[in-house]
Scaffold this motif. Structure first.
Motif, short mmCIF file in Angstrom:
data_model
loop_
_atom_site.label_atom_id
_atom_site.label_comp_id
_atom_site.label_asym_id
_atom_site.label_seq_id
_atom_site.Cartn_x
_atom_site.Cartn_y
_atom_site.Cartn_z
N GLY A 149 2.89 -5.38 -7.67
CA GLY A 149 1.58 -4.84 -8.02
C GLY A 149 0.44 -5.48 -7.28
O GLY A 149 -0.69 -4.99 -7.32
N ALA A 150 0.71 -6.57 -6.57
CA ALA A 150 -0.35 -7.24 -5.81
C ALA A 150 -0.85 -6.37 -4.66
O ALA A 150 -2.02 -6.44 -4.30
CB ALA A 150 0.15 -8.58 -5.27
N ALA A 210 -3.38 -3.87 -5.92
CA ALA A 210 -4.49 -4.64 -6.48
C ALA A 210 -5.36 -5.24 -5.38
O ALA A 210 -6.59 -5.19 -5.45
CB ALA A 210 -3.96 -5.75 -7.39
N ASP A 230 -5.25 4.11 -6.83
CA ASP A 230 -4.94 2.69 -6.92
C ASP A 230 -5.15 2.16 -8.33
O ASP A 230 -4.34 1.40 -8.86
CB ASP A 230 -5.78 1.87 -5.94
CG ASP A 230 -5.33 2.02 -4.50
OD1 ASP A 230 -4.19 2.46 -4.28
OD2 ASP A 230 -6.12 1.69 -3.60
N ILE A 274 -2.28 0.49 -10.75
CA ILE A 274 -2.45 -0.84 -11.34
C ILE A 274 -2.37 -0.75 -12.86
O ILE A 274 -1.77 -1.60 -13.52
CB ILE A 274 -3.77 -1.48 -10.86
CG1 ILE A 274 -3.65 -1.80 -9.37
CG2 ILE A 274 -4.09 -2.74 -11.66
CD1 ILE A 274 -4.97 -2.16 -8.71
#
Length: 121
Positions: free
Chosen positions: A52-53, A56, A73, A77
């Motif tokens: 998930g980075a 993010a 996005d 997230i």
């Protein structure tokens, strides 16, 4: 960089790039992160969480540079946050993957619904 007509940003982007860029950063790169981390021996839970980075970081860069939030996005997230919370409650990384299927189905229905609403407007 401005184009000869003086416009900047996504207005000058080809249509395929406008569609492909969010998919690359929200789907393809996180999948690659998962597979690379798993091949290095990282646990399923941590690999799924760290994937998930990518969206993010992309969203943070967009907010810092363009002062706008990309809804795709933000949605991805949000889905990640639900997956992580569910996994923490059950203690199983497999729940993240099962929950993904349900969330993906819900996302598909949401997208189809928004298309139908937009066509009627």
């Amino acid at each position: 960089m401005a184009s000869p007509n003086g416009r900047t940003g996504t207005q000058d982007m080809p249509a395929w790039r406008t569609v492909a860029t969010p998919i690359l950063f929200a789907v393809a790169l996180p999948l690659a992160v998962i597979y690379v981390l798993r091949s290095q021996g990282i646990s399923q839970w941590l690999a799924l969480t760290l994937s998930g980075a990518v969206p993010a970081v992309r969203m943070a860069v967009e907010v810092a540079t363009r002062r706008r939030v990309d809804s795709f996005d933000a949605f991805m997230i949000g889905m990640l946050a639900v997956r992580i919370a569910t996994s923490l409650l059950t203690g199983s990384p497999r729940v993240i993957l099962v929950k993904d299927a349900g969330l993906a189905a819900a996302a598909g229905l949401w997208i189809l619904g928004s298309i139908l609403v937009a066509k009627r407007s």
